[in-house]
Design an enzyme around this catalytic site. Structure first.
Site, PDB file in Angstrom:
ATOM      1  N   LYS A 246     -10.796  10.581   3.723  1.00  0.00           N
ATOM      2  CA  LYS A 246      -9.611  10.098   3.084  1.00  0.00           C
ATOM      3  C   LYS A 246      -9.985   8.105   3.681  1.00  0.00           C
ATOM      4  O   LYS A 246     -10.115   8.024   5.404  1.00  0.00           O
ATOM      5  CB  LYS A 246      -8.650  10.342   4.126  1.00  0.00           C
ATOM      6  CG  LYS A 246      -7.025   9.374   3.271  1.00  0.00           C
ATOM      7  CD  LYS A 246      -5.599  10.360   4.192  1.00  0.00           C
ATOM      8  CE  LYS A 246      -4.463  10.249   3.196  1.00  0.00           C
ATOM      9  NZ  LYS A 246      -4.332   8.711   3.084  1.00  0.00           N
ATOM     10  N   LYS A 411      -3.356  15.889   2.450  1.00  0.00           N
ATOM     11  CA  LYS A 411      -4.180  14.924   3.939  1.00  0.00           C
ATOM     12  C   LYS A 411      -4.366  15.517   4.761  1.00  0.00           C
ATOM     13  O   LYS A 411      -2.887  15.896   5.061  1.00  0.00           O
ATOM     14  CB  LYS A 411      -3.551  13.262   3.096  1.00  0.00           C
ATOM     15  CG  LYS A 411      -2.018  13.534   3.466  1.00  0.00           C
ATOM     16  CD  LYS A 411      -1.485  11.928   3.126  1.00  0.00           C
ATOM     17  CE  LYS A 411       0.279  12.117   2.855  1.00  0.00           C
ATOM     18  NZ  LYS A 411       0.803  11.044   2.526  1.00  0.00           N
TER      19      LYS A 411
HETATM   20  P1  AMP Z   1      -1.321   8.748   1.585  1.00  0.00           P
HETATM   21  O1  AMP Z   1      -1.800   7.118   0.885  1.00  0.00           O
HETATM   22  O2  AMP Z   1      -1.313   8.623   3.058  1.00  0.00           O
HETATM   23  O3  AMP Z   1      -0.121   9.252   0.961  1.00  0.00           O
HETATM   24  O4  AMP Z   1      -2.755   8.967   0.675  1.00  0.00           O
HETATM   25  C1  AMP Z   1      -3.093   8.912  -0.279  1.00  0.00           C
HETATM   26  C2  AMP Z   1      -4.116   8.030  -0.742  1.00  0.00           C
HETATM   27  O5  AMP Z   1      -5.188   8.271   0.250  1.00  0.00           O
HETATM   28  C3  AMP Z   1      -4.098   8.049  -2.510  1.00  0.00           C
HETATM   29  O6  AMP Z   1      -3.292   7.389  -2.611  1.00  0.00           O
HETATM   30  C4  AMP Z   1      -5.499   7.342  -1.778  1.00  0.00           C
HETATM   31  O7  AMP Z   1      -4.958   6.195  -1.848  1.00  0.00           O
HETATM   32  C5  AMP Z   1      -5.879   7.223  -0.534  1.00  0.00           C
HETATM   33  N1  AMP Z   1      -7.781   8.199  -0.372  1.00  0.00           N
HETATM   34  C6  AMP Z   1      -7.916   7.211  -0.071  1.00  0.00           C
HETATM   35  N2  AMP Z   1      -9.152   9.097   0.173  1.00  0.00           N
HETATM   36  C7  AMP Z   1      -8.941   9.294  -1.080  1.00  0.00           C
HETATM   37  C8  AMP Z   1      -9.547  10.597  -1.799  1.00  0.00           C
HETATM   38  N3  AMP Z   1     -10.723  10.846  -0.816  1.00  0.00           N
HETATM   39  N4  AMP Z   1      -9.256  11.172  -2.149  1.00  0.00           N
HETATM   40  C9  AMP Z   1      -7.310  10.854  -2.909  1.00  0.00           C
HETATM   41  N5  AMP Z   1      -6.662   9.514  -2.471  1.00  0.00           N
HETATM   42  C10 AMP Z   1      -7.692   9.526  -0.821  1.00  0.00           C
END
Ligand code: AMP
Length: 550
Positions: A246, A411
């Site tokens: 991530k 996540k």
């Molecule tokens: P959150 O913003 O904490 O809800 O986490 C989701 C966000 O993580 C996504 O919108 C992406 O911007 C980010 N992200 C980072 N790495 C990845 C990945 N490998 N796959 C999907 N999203 C990712």
């Protein structure tokens, strides 16, 4: 459709509070509309002018609108503002002002929906020095021909605030009902096209037109989002799962056709101009026409920097070239939505991944597929060690669902950290907490000395505050205004989101989002955190990209 008829529909909708009734009403209007009217009606009724994928803006703010209203009503702008304040709504204010004026005016050119739309597009396209003036003239022309009821909705549409309570869900159901098509088909088409108006036009043609939707390059699609969850649950439910790092940066969607490329942010803004270096990298990664989904991160000395650095680059309008040297950005691509004319969002992730790996040569985010929790835990440990935020777990069989925060992407991030710190001072509380201490100064230790680190004012229940007051009230050794100093005795466990370098405190650090967790009555002063261990944590955290100050 006359704009008057549209306005009457809005008036009826405004009087309805039940969703089903709204859907009913809209669904009876839609079948009577001509194909070119359908998209306009559908967008207008949601208070939008342009498709959701479009970054186009009308460019009329309240100031400009009030000036035009004043002109048409024959009063000063200040009086218009007064009227809006009185009624609490620009639409109602315009309606009332036009009513007063229509007593003296007899001539109106009839407005129809398509004409209003084209006038608005014309306004949006006005650019350059004289555009403000031209915009005002065009708005005056429109409002000058509007009946009071039309003025009410026209003004609100121009500010893109229709406020009649019609959302995307209601429109989806109304389209399905009006043209007797499955609502899931409508939803799917909305996801691919990101334009409910166009979907209504296709629904009128028939279900086949809806089934046959394709993503259009340079019409950005909403991003698929993630929920929180646990590795063990995902394995229990799906067996094999796919894990990726991530990345803590900014989401992007990259569209490429031939040598022409654009880049869109998470909010679907066109950020191409700010990111020439990333565009170039991605253009060089494939000869194919593609839409890619990924996350851009900033790198310094080979290590990821926190996402603020990336955001700074996304927002850059001037001196882009200098910024590209100062902050190096690297894209990490984790999905492909469209390839050489083919829409891929309905394929399972495994199939999309195969295409990604076959057709894109660089910048692909590594992925590990396994049903073994230990293997996935290892990916997680590697991610943290390499300075990333955690991992994303994805269901291999899942499609790409634009705009959805479902259970197909999960996540996994570390919990917030905690520190044990001595309470060395406090400030009296306020309001109903005035009889006790409200915010506390906490410290770590350095070679026998106490070093202030943070103030903690959140995370306490009333009972805890009372208990803490009882424990501390007899240890006050100095007072100054609302501040007191204690003979240190008590230890707090304090949670925080991030350690920051700071000049506010002598130790050189401060806590971001400090939060009281509990009293550590099992700990004494010699047990509290040392400045040295905090320095270590800070370094580790800088490695994991969460606290690096650019
Ligand atoms: P959150 O913003 O904490 O809800 O986490 C989701 C966000 O993580 C996504 O919108 C992406 O911007 C980010 N992200 C980072 N790495 C990845 C990945 N490998 N796959 C999907 N999203 C990712």
């Amino acid at each position: 459709m006359l704009f008057m008829e549209f306005s009457k529909s809005c008036e009826k909708l405004e009087g309805i509070s039940g969703r089903l009734e709204m859907i009913d009403l809209i669904s009876t209007v839609l079948p009577n509309l001509a194909p070119e009217e359908l998209p306009i009606f559908v967008r207008f009724v949601m208070g939008r002018i342009f498709p959701d994928w479009s970054a186009q803006k009308l460019g009329i703010g309240p100031n400009l609108l009030n000036e035009a209203i004043g002109y048409v009503a024959g009063i000063k702008k200040e009086q218009v503002i007064e009227k809006i304040n009185q009624t609490g709504d620009v639409g109602q204010a315009v309606e009332e002002l036009l009513m007063e004026k229509s007593m003296t005016t007899f001539f109106h050119e009839e407005l129809d929906l398509v004409r209003v739309y084209h006038e608005l597009v014309g306004i949006a396209e006005m650019e350059g020095k004289k555009s403000q003036r031209e915009k005002i003239l065009a708005v005056r022309r429109l409002l000058g021909n509007a009946h009071p009821l039309e003025g009410r909705y026209l003004a609100r549409i121009m500010l893109e605030e229709l406020r009649i309570g019609v959302g995307e869900g209601s429109v989806r159901e109304a389209i399905a009902k009006a043209f007797s098509v499955e609502s899931t088909l409508v939803e799917h088409a909305m996801q691919a096209l990101n334009d409910s108006g166009e979907v209504a036009r296709l629904a009128k043609i028939g279900p086949d037109a809806l089934i046959d939707v394709h993503i259009t390059p340079f019409h950005p699609v909403r991003m698929m989002l993630a929920q929180q969850g646990a590795i063990s649950d995902m394995i229990a439910e799906h067996g094999q799962i796919a894990a990726e790092y991530k990345y803590d940066g900014s989401r992007f969607q990259f569209h490429k056709k031939g040598n022409w490329a654009r880049m869109y942010s998470r909010r679907l803004e066109d950020v191409t101009g700010a990111l020439p270096d990333v565009i170039e990298q991605l253009l060089g990664s494939t000869d194919h026409d593609v839409i890619l989904d990924g996350e851009v991160i900033a790198i310094k000395d080979g290590k990821p920097m926190p996402f603020q650095s990336v955001l700074r680059r996304f927002r850059r309008r001037h001196d882009v070239a200098e910024a590209t040297v100062a902050i190096e950005l690297v894209p990490n691509v984790f999905d492909i939505l469209w390839l050489d004319g083919e829409t891929l969002i309905d394929l399972p992730l495994t199939e999309r991944r195969k295409k990604l790996e076959s057709f894109v040569k660089m910048f692909i985010a590594p992925q590990v597929v396994s049903s073994d929790a230990a293997v996935i835990e290892n990916v997680y440990a590697d991610a943290i060690a390499a300075g990333h935020e955690g991992i994303m777990i994805k269901v291999p069989a899942s499609p790409y669902s634009p705009g959805q925060r479902g259970k197909n992407w999960i996540k996994i991030k570390p919990e917030v950290d905690t520190l044990d710190l001595a309470v060395i001072g406090a400030e009296w509380g306020e309001g109903k907490r005035a009889h006790a201490f409200g915010s506390f100064l906490v410290a770590c230790q350095d070679e026998g000395k106490l070093i202030p680190l943070s103030r903690v004012a959140t995370g306490f229940s009333d009972e805890q505050l009372a208990e803490v007051y009882g424990l501390l009230k007899d240890t006050v050794i100095a007072k100054s205004g609302k501040e007191v100093t204690f003979e240190p005795s008590l230890v707090f466990e304090v949670g925080y989101a991030e350690l920051q370098a700071s000049t506010n405190y002598n130790g050189g650090f401060a806590l971001r989002f400090p939060r009281f967790i509990r009293i550590r009555d099992d700990k004494d002063l010699p047990d509290i955190e040392t400045l040295e261990s905090i320095r270590d944590r800070y370094k580790r955290q800088a490695n994991s990209a969460q606290a690096y100050k650019a």
